[in-house]
Design a protein around this motif. Structure first.
Motif, PDB file in Angstrom:
ATOM      1  N   LEU A  24       0.815  -1.283   0.106  1.00  0.00           N
ATOM      2  CA  LEU A  24       0.062   0.044   0.029  1.00  0.00           C
ATOM      3  C   LEU A  24       0.933   1.270   0.059  1.00  0.00           C
ATOM      4  CD1 LEU A  24      -2.924  -0.728   2.558  1.00  0.00           C
ATOM      5  CD2 LEU A  24      -2.844  -0.640   0.107  1.00  0.00           C
ATOM      6  N   PHE A 302      -8.951  -5.343  -0.707  1.00  0.00           N
ATOM      7  CA  PHE A 302      -8.301  -5.560   0.674  1.00  0.00           C
ATOM      8  C   PHE A 302      -8.882  -6.776   1.465  1.00  0.00           C
ATOM      9  CE2 PHE A 302      -7.131  -0.801   0.759  1.00  0.00           C
ATOM     10  CZ  PHE A 302      -6.156  -1.071   0.041  1.00  0.00           C
ATOM     11  N   LYS A 307      -6.898  -8.276   4.409  1.00  0.00           N
ATOM     12  CA  LYS A 307      -6.512  -7.034   5.268  1.00  0.00           C
ATOM     13  C   LYS A 307      -8.005  -6.418   5.459  1.00  0.00           C
ATOM     14  CE  LYS A 307      -2.027  -7.411   4.526  1.00  0.00           C
ATOM     15  NZ  LYS A 307      -1.103  -7.592   5.595  1.00  0.00           N
ATOM     16  N   TRP A 310      -7.710  -2.676   6.612  1.00  0.00           N
ATOM     17  CA  TRP A 310      -8.070  -1.497   5.654  1.00  0.00           C
ATOM     18  C   TRP A 310      -9.198  -1.465   4.789  1.00  0.00           C
ATOM     19  CZ3 TRP A 310      -2.648  -3.866   3.128  1.00  0.00           C
ATOM     20  CH2 TRP A 310      -1.543  -3.390   4.010  1.00  0.00           C
ATOM     21  N   GLN A 313     -11.816   0.679   6.744  1.00  0.00           N
ATOM     22  CA  GLN A 313     -11.508   2.021   6.498  1.00  0.00           C
ATOM     23  C   GLN A 313     -12.053   2.576   4.896  1.00  0.00           C
ATOM     24  OE1 GLN A 313      -7.094   2.107   6.669  1.00  0.00           O
ATOM     25  NE2 GLN A 313      -7.112   2.003   9.103  1.00  0.00           N
ATOM     26  N   GLN A 314     -11.871   1.492   4.017  1.00  0.00           N
ATOM     27  CA  GLN A 314     -12.329   1.951   2.707  1.00  0.00           C
ATOM     28  C   GLN A 314     -14.094   1.986   2.781  1.00  0.00           C
ATOM     29  OE1 GLN A 314     -10.842   3.559   0.115  1.00  0.00           O
ATOM     30  NE2 GLN A 314      -8.972   3.370   1.438  1.00  0.00           N
TER      31      GLN A 314
END
Length: 825
Positions: A24, A302, A307, A310, A313-314
């Motif tokens: 990333l 992700f 992950k 991550w 978060q998106q």
């Protein structure tokens, strides 16, 4: 045919063909800025103290920290203030522009109504068109459609009218009808708005016919939108290669077109190229901030690479941009499930089942999570509902079939496995599942047909290779017989060899160890009578499946069969293990003992343990196992070996008593009584064996010898009767042995004659019962992913100057809204 694992684990994360490291991009600018400010403040403090007084590093450090703090605040506070000011100014401008738009629409509407009666026929059509545009912009869609329909009656082929009607229809989600209007308007004299509207509507239509005339030539950035949207349309039709070409053309026109980068990322994701997908989507997110669809798609990538932080978060960013988006909610709940919060995800998905969009996706993921909980009835219910709601994907039928399979409703499960295999989006999993189910239902030839078709379509799939090899092994094993003719034996080994490559690849060259592959490779070697190599593979299987104690029966039996091949003929005519055979038998013994310790141990385990101990001349221990085996299986074979073990133990006692001259009388009497007990047991077991096969001459010979060794009243007569019966069954074939028996004059003389155990060996493994297949495999969680088309307001055409001015204001409003979205992203 059996399964080593009762059911397959449900993959919650999306499976990838290979694990790829995804790097990333990290924003180090705050750290660099802080470092530069600290360094600058430190130098300033050093210079200041140096000029005023002797150096004081404590004072320098204090000044440096103070300078950093002041500098940081000097940067951060103005930045936040500027951002807030820009947002406020844009919002103020938006409110003013919207007010200006409403005012101009009101003016245009009043003038058009006033001038409607003064225009001629052609002018009336244009006036009706402008009036319809006003009504459309004011939200009166039905009135706009009615007025445009009236105008078209006056000028049926007017491209302006057709364009405006298409835009109104598209605004009310009648995309196919709108595309038809745009296509009718398309021609040499068509205004540019028609082509732009066709590009906008391309990814939204179902009927491809109106788009076939759409072409682009001029290399400007506006047409990158059209190229991207055409690529989205082809992508939805399943033509990934054509879509990739369109996205490439869009990026050649505008290398900073974020939507095309995002769609290239989705295409890479579909090919399991996660590193490339993440790179494209990260670039798209930078070029087009504030697009919830790009953030959602990046979150899915992700999640696929493991992950979840991550991904969350998106998804949080995407939810903030589009709070009502059902697809984003489903993805967020799926990530919760990926992190282990299955119950939370189930509760959330239940609330989305009735959603107008993606309700079938919610049902699908609910079914997957119910499979995780092993609530197969609920899984079947939600799978069926999703299919009823229009989800006819291969994965949906697969999960429904797996639920029915676990509920023991095999006929229904097979039907749905067949539907999954026949679905348009079927993959190698569908072929594997159908083949495995058919094999477990003992429909081997049908399974071979399905798996062979699957191998032709997906040659690189390792699971299909293992399934095909297992089916070939099972088919060959079912045709195996000990008395194959030479021609049949050659054909058998030729067919058997076809399974070797797939089994070796799965067992020896696969990165992920498969207990089924090791077991089936061991069975292949066993059929080839390579018993030691087979035992090694069975040992690998037992190590991978430590809870399956019965696998030790295969290991011990293989070593036992290998030991049986290492027997040599002694001077007295008996057959005994040589040194290598003894070592093999000792290797077999601990595995067979472990198999016998299982509460559900089969009779074969006790028989083979007894046979190995018999070959090692541990007759009393052999008899212990054979007695337990006889309670499970009162057969001729079990009783014969038990009788021979008893007889040999009795004779060993008698030999010890005769050969040890210094033995006390008390011990001799004990040995004599012990020998009598074992000999009685031998006679009894051999009688039981004869009851099950009265025509076995070897049995008659051995029981006659046992009678002579026991030497009680009437035992000699009984021995002679059995030997005469032996001779009458086989004639002169055993005349030499009959002569040796009839020359016995005493029990001591009888002890020198050996029992016939030449036909005794470890019981063979029934290979078809042991061929293993992995359990049927459910599909994993589904993440809602859609190609990213680019949309903005439909292009309208106006005749009056006031209305054209209003349309320009609307365009400026759209630009301001996009700028505000980028600032808030």
């Amino acid at each position: 045919m059996r399964q080593l694992r009762p059911s397959a684990s449900v993959p919650l994360g999306l499976s990838t063909a290979a694990t790829e490291k995804v790097d990333l991009p990290s924003d180090h600018s705050p750290i660099v800025l802080f470092g530069l400010m600290f360094f600058g403040a430190f130098i300033a403090g050093f210079v200041a103290t140096r000029l005023t007084q002797p150096i004081n590093y404590v004072l320098v450090a204090v000044m440096a920290i103070g300078g950093v703090s002041a500098s940081f605040l000097a940067f951060v506070i103005p930045a936040q203030t500027i951002l807030f000011s820009r947002k406020s100014l844009i919002r103020l401008g938006l409110s003013m522009k919207r007010a200006r738009l409403r005012a101009r629409l009101d003016i245009a509407h009043a003038r058009l109504v006033e001038d409607a009666g003064e225009a001629g026929e052609a002018g009336e059509a244009s006036a009706l068109s402008d009036l319809a545009v006003v009504e459309h912009l004011r939200g009166a869609q039905e009135a706009a459609q009615r007025q445009l329909a009236e105008a078209l009656e006056l000028a049926p082929e007017d491209p302006t009218l057709l364009n405006n009607l298409g835009a109104v229809l598209a605004a009310t989600r009648q995309y196919d009808r709108g595309a038809q209007m745009f296509a009718r308007a398309l021609g040499d004299a068509a205004p540019p708005e028609v082509r732009e509207n066709l590009a906008l509507i391309a990814p939204l239509v179902r009927d491809p016919e109106p788009l076939k005339r759409l072409q682009f030539h001029d290399p400007d950035s506006e047409q990158a939108l059209a190229m991207n949207n055409m690529g989205v349309w082809y992508m939805k039709q399943g033509q990934a290669d054509v879509a990739r070409e369109w996205f490439g053309r869009a990026l050649r026109m505008d290398p900073k077109h974020g939507h095309s980068w995002a769609n290239l990322g989705l295409l890479a994701y579909q090919r399991d190229r996660q590193r490339e997908a993440a790179g494209h989507l990260i670039k798209a997110a930078r070029l087009t901030p504030g697009d919830a669809r790009i953030a959602n798609d990046l979150a899915v990538v992700f999640a696929a690479i493991g992950k979840p932080r991550w991904s969350r978060q998106q998804l949080a960013a995407a939810t903030a941009l589009e709070p009502a988006n059902v697809g984003i909610k489903i993805n967020a709940l799926s990530v919760h499930a990926l992190e282990g919060h299955v119950e939370l995800a189930i509760r959330g998905l239940r609330s989305l089942v009735g959603a107008p969009y993606h309700g079938a996706d919610a049902c699908y993921n609910l079914a997957v999570l119910q499979l995780v909980r092993q609530d197969y009835e609920a899984a079947a219910e939600f799978s069926a509902k999703g299919i009823e709601d229009g989800d006819h994907s291969s994965d949906a039928f697969t999960n429904l079939a797996v639920a029915f399979w676990e509920l023991e409703q095999r006929a229904q499960a097979l039907s749905h496995f067949q539907s999954a295999y026949q679905a348009n989006d079927a993959g190698p999993r569908a072929a594997s599942n159908l083949g495995r189910a058919l094999m477990l239902e003992d429909r081997v030839e049908e399974a071979l047909t399905v798996l062979d078709e699957g191998r032709q379509r997906w040659r690189s799939d390792s699971h299909l290779a293992l399934d095909m090899a297992s089916a070939l092994l099972l088919s060959s094993a079912k045709r195996h017989r000990p008395n194959l003719s030479l021609v049949e034996r050659r054909q058998f080994f030729a067919d058997l060899h076809r399974s070797c490559a797939g089994l070796e690849a799965a067992a020896l060259r696969s990165a992920e160890p498969s207990p089924e592959a090791h077991l089936n490779l061991g069975l292949y070697l066993y059929l080839r009578e390579e018993y030691e190599k087979a035992a090694e593979q069975f040992q690998e299987t037992a190590d991978l499946q430590p809870s399956m104690v019965e696998l030790h029966l295969l290991v011990g039996t293989s070593y036992g069969r290998a030991a049986d091949q290492q027997r040599t003929v002694l001077a007295d005519g008996t057959r005994a293990l040589d040194t290598e055979g003894t070592l093999l038998a000792k290797s077999a013994l601990p595995h067979l003992r472990k198999a016998c310790d299982d509460r559900e141990a089969p009779a074969d385990a006790f028989y083979n343990a007894g046979r190995v101990l018999y070959a090692l001349q541990e007759y009393e221990q052999a008899l212990d196992y054979l007695r337990k085996g006889a309670r499970l299986e009162d057969s001729e074979e079990m009783n014969t070996l038990a009788g021979l073990s008893s007889a040999r133990e009795a004779r060993d006692c008698l030999n010890s008593m005769r050969t040890q001259s210094l033995m006390s009388d008390t011990k001799k009497d004990a040995l004599k009584r012990r020998a009598a007990q074992f000999m009685d047991a031998a006679v009894q077991y051999l009688r039981q064996a004869l009851l099950r096969n009265e025509l076995d001459p070897t049995l008659h010979g051995n029981i006659g010898l046992a009678y002579m060794l026991r030497n009680r009243e009437h035992d000699v007569e009984a021995a002679l009767r059995h030997w005469q019966r032996m001779r009458s069954i086989v004639g002169e074939e055993l005349s030499k042995r009959y002569t040796a028996f009839t020359q016995i004059q005493s029990a001591e003389h009888a002890s020198r004659v050996q029992f016939d155990d030449s036909d005794i060996s470890c019981r063979d493994v029934n290979v078809p019962d042991w061929v293993a297949t992995p359990p049927v495999q459910p599909a994993g969680l589904r993440y809602v992913l859609e190609p990213v088309s680019e949309q903005h307001d439909w292009r309208l055409i106006a005749h009056s100057e006031t209305l054209r001015s209003a349309l320009k204001v609307r365009e400026r409003i759209a630009q301001s809204e996009a700028a505000l979205a980028r600032l808030e992203a």
